[in-house]
Motif scaffolding. Structure first.
Motif, PDB file in Angstrom:
ATOM      1  N   ARG A 132       0.809  -1.217   0.000  1.00 28.40           N
ATOM      2  CA  ARG A 132       0.000   0.000   0.000  1.00 28.40           C
ATOM      3  C   ARG A 132       0.838   1.261   0.000  1.00 28.40           C
ATOM      4  O   ARG A 132       0.301   2.359  -0.055  1.00 28.40           O
ATOM      5  CB  ARG A 132      -0.939  -0.004   1.206  1.00 28.40           C
ATOM      6  CG  ARG A 132      -1.999  -1.088   1.119  1.00 28.40           C
ATOM      7  CD  ARG A 132      -2.846  -1.151   2.376  1.00 28.40           C
ATOM      8  NE  ARG A 132      -3.908  -2.124   2.207  1.00 28.40           N
ATOM      9  CZ  ARG A 132      -5.109  -1.864   1.706  1.00 28.40           C
ATOM     10  NH1 ARG A 132      -5.397  -0.639   1.322  1.00 28.40           N
ATOM     11  NH2 ARG A 132      -6.022  -2.798   1.588  1.00 28.40           N
ATOM     12  N   ARG A 139      -1.876   0.784  -8.331  1.00 20.48           N
ATOM     13  CA  ARG A 139      -2.225   1.870  -7.422  1.00 20.48           C
ATOM     14  C   ARG A 139      -3.309   2.759  -8.016  1.00 20.48           C
ATOM     15  O   ARG A 139      -3.194   3.233  -9.151  1.00 20.48           O
ATOM     16  CB  ARG A 139      -0.990   2.726  -7.115  1.00 20.48           C
ATOM     17  CG  ARG A 139      -1.298   3.832  -6.093  1.00 20.48           C
ATOM     18  CD  ARG A 139      -0.068   4.636  -5.789  1.00 20.48           C
ATOM     19  NE  ARG A 139       0.965   3.823  -5.181  1.00 20.48           N
ATOM     20  CZ  ARG A 139       0.954   3.406  -3.925  1.00 20.48           C
ATOM     21  NH1 ARG A 139      -0.069   3.705  -3.156  1.00 20.48           N
ATOM     22  NH2 ARG A 139       1.928   2.677  -3.448  1.00 20.48           N
ATOM     23  N   ARG A 153      -4.350  10.364  -4.714  1.00 20.15           N
ATOM     24  CA  ARG A 153      -3.958   8.980  -4.464  1.00 20.15           C
ATOM     25  C   ARG A 153      -2.633   8.623  -5.115  1.00 20.15           C
ATOM     26  O   ARG A 153      -1.895   7.787  -4.589  1.00 20.15           O
ATOM     27  CB  ARG A 153      -5.070   8.037  -4.927  1.00 20.15           C
ATOM     28  CG  ARG A 153      -6.327   8.126  -4.056  1.00 20.15           C
ATOM     29  CD  ARG A 153      -7.418   7.208  -4.555  1.00 20.15           C
ATOM     30  NE  ARG A 153      -7.961   7.682  -5.825  1.00 20.15           N
ATOM     31  CZ  ARG A 153      -8.893   7.016  -6.516  1.00 20.15           C
ATOM     32  NH1 ARG A 153      -9.345   5.850  -6.073  1.00 20.15           N
ATOM     33  NH2 ARG A 153      -9.360   7.510  -7.646  1.00 20.15           N
ATOM     34  N   ARG A 156      -0.089  10.309  -2.981  1.00 22.67           N
ATOM     35  CA  ARG A 156      -0.344  10.002  -1.567  1.00 22.67           C
ATOM     36  C   ARG A 156      -0.187  11.274  -0.722  1.00 22.67           C
ATOM     37  O   ARG A 156       0.562  11.321   0.258  1.00 22.67           O
ATOM     38  CB  ARG A 156       0.561   8.876  -1.073  1.00 22.67           C
ATOM     39  CG  ARG A 156       0.243   7.542  -1.730  1.00 22.67           C
ATOM     40  CD  ARG A 156       0.933   6.383  -1.062  1.00 22.67           C
ATOM     41  NE  ARG A 156       0.408   6.100   0.267  1.00 22.67           N
ATOM     42  CZ  ARG A 156      -0.676   5.359   0.523  1.00 22.67           C
ATOM     43  NH1 ARG A 156      -1.380   4.830  -0.471  1.00 22.67           N
ATOM     44  NH2 ARG A 156      -1.057   5.136   1.753  1.00 22.67           N
ATOM     45  N   ARG A 170      -1.949   4.101   6.974  1.00 22.87           N
ATOM     46  CA  ARG A 170      -3.303   3.577   7.149  1.00 22.87           C
ATOM     47  C   ARG A 170      -4.330   4.697   7.253  1.00 22.87           C
ATOM     48  O   ARG A 170      -5.462   4.555   6.782  1.00 22.87           O
ATOM     49  CB  ARG A 170      -3.385   2.686   8.385  1.00 22.87           C
ATOM     50  CG  ARG A 170      -2.543   1.436   8.308  1.00 22.87           C
ATOM     51  CD  ARG A 170      -2.974   0.517   7.192  1.00 22.87           C
ATOM     52  NE  ARG A 170      -2.279  -0.758   7.281  1.00 22.87           N
ATOM     53  CZ  ARG A 170      -2.295  -1.701   6.365  1.00 22.87           C
ATOM     54  NH1 ARG A 170      -2.963  -1.511   5.246  1.00 22.87           N
ATOM     55  NH2 ARG A 170      -1.643  -2.826   6.530  1.00 22.87           N
ATOM     56  N   ASP A 173      -5.042   5.718   3.710  1.00 18.97           N
ATOM     57  CA  ASP A 173      -5.879   4.722   3.036  1.00 18.97           C
ATOM     58  C   ASP A 173      -7.320   4.776   3.544  1.00 18.97           C
ATOM     59  O   ASP A 173      -8.266   4.638   2.769  1.00 18.97           O
ATOM     60  CB  ASP A 173      -5.308   3.321   3.261  1.00 18.97           C
ATOM     61  CG  ASP A 173      -3.984   3.103   2.548  1.00 18.97           C
ATOM     62  OD1 ASP A 173      -3.696   3.868   1.602  1.00 18.97           O
ATOM     63  OD2 ASP A 173      -3.250   2.177   2.929  1.00 18.97           O
ATOM     64  N   VAL A 195      -9.731  -1.893   3.841  1.00 16.48           N
ATOM     65  CA  VAL A 195      -8.612  -0.955   3.964  1.00 16.48           C
ATOM     66  C   VAL A 195      -7.320  -1.665   4.343  1.00 16.48           C
ATOM     67  O   VAL A 195      -6.260  -1.400   3.772  1.00 16.48           O
ATOM     68  CB  VAL A 195      -8.945   0.154   4.986  1.00 16.48           C
ATOM     69  CG1 VAL A 195      -7.753   1.106   5.165  1.00 16.48           C
ATOM     70  CG2 VAL A 195     -10.182   0.934   4.546  1.00 16.48           C
TER      71      VAL A 195
END
Length: 261
Positions: A132, A139, A153, A156, A170, A173, A195
């Motif tokens: 992740r 991705r 995304r 990130r 996390r 995400d 997730v």
């Protein structure tokens, strides 16, 4: 720690650098051996100062970090590493004390594993976290926007009202997932599966991450408008940022870390 037959990696993250920090030479050797056979480049450290020095010399892609280290404990090591730059952390705790696990998550650990543990399970957790965080063809791309929040995304990167949010892996995400599914209610089991990518695990992990995320995206985390609790069910993201109408709930004690936030 449980001894297992060598685990062969089924894909994801070969060549990533993993720093294993544990003062027990046997644990460090077994974990390092499994990670090495799974295709990772492994560094080892026996205490906090050594871990920080090794991280400074060769910044890791992920850290497997024992909570109970001599002198400087794992919580302080995690804080100092996070002060130098973003890095995923899987915390190891030798005790079954829930407070230890919650503390690890509160300082930003992305996952934890309680000793004794299966080395194969730990390798799977490492693979899951790295999958992740590392770039790859699968991705999701594009930017999600709602209620003043923006989640890029591909990069990130997340912002609120154009101010960058300091999110763990996390947390990022989780926020992206909520923005993709506004108005839908998800149980903690749903979030763990969607997730975290796990069909098992301690659901307090979800609870703590929701609470931490609220602390970063809500104007008043004590009265969340965006990530709302649907009592007895789970959580819902309200893109309008307004609480659902209805009578105010009766005062209640602070929720347990293992219960709904």
């Amino acid at each position: 720690m449980e001894q297992q037959q060598p685990y062969q990696q089924a894909g994801g993250g070969p060549g990533a650098r993993v720093l294993v920090v544990d003062d027990d030479p046997t644990v460090a050797e077994v974990v390092s051996g499994y990670l090495d056979r799974a295709g990772y480049v492994v560094d080892r450290a026996g205490d906090g100062p050594d871990a920080l020095a090794r991280a400074a010399a060769h910044w890791p892609d992920l850290v497997v970090l024992d909570l109970m280290l001599p002198g400087m404990d794992g919580l302080e090591v995690c804080r100092r590493m996070r002060g130098q730059g973003p890095v995923p952390v899987i915390m190891l705790t030798a005790r079954g004390d829930e407070d230890d696990r919650i503390l690890g998550l509160e300082v930003g650990a992305d996952d934890y594993v309680t000793k004794p543990f299966s080395p194969r399970e730990l390798v799977l957790r490492v693979e899951s976290v790295l999958r992740r965080t590392r770039p790859g063809p699968a991705r999701p791309q594009g930017t999600l926007r709602a209620a003043g929040l923006s989640v890029d995304r591909a990069a990130r990167r997340a912002t609120k009202n154009n101010a960058e949010l300091a999110l763990t892996i996390r947390e990022f995400d989780l926020l992206a997932f909520f923005l993709r599914h506004p108005g839908r209610v998800f149980s903690r089991e749903d979030l763990m599966r969607e997730v975290w990518g796990w069909d098992f695990g301690d659901l307090s992990t979800v609870t703590v991450h929701v609470r931490r995320l609220r602390g970063k995206v809500e104007d008043d985390p004590a009265r969340p408008q965006l990530i709302q609790t649907v009592w007895g069910v789970g959580y819902r993201f309200d893109a309008t940022g307004t609480a659902s109408p209805g009578p105010a709930p009766a005062p209640a004690p602070s929720p347990s870390p293992s219960g709904e936030a």
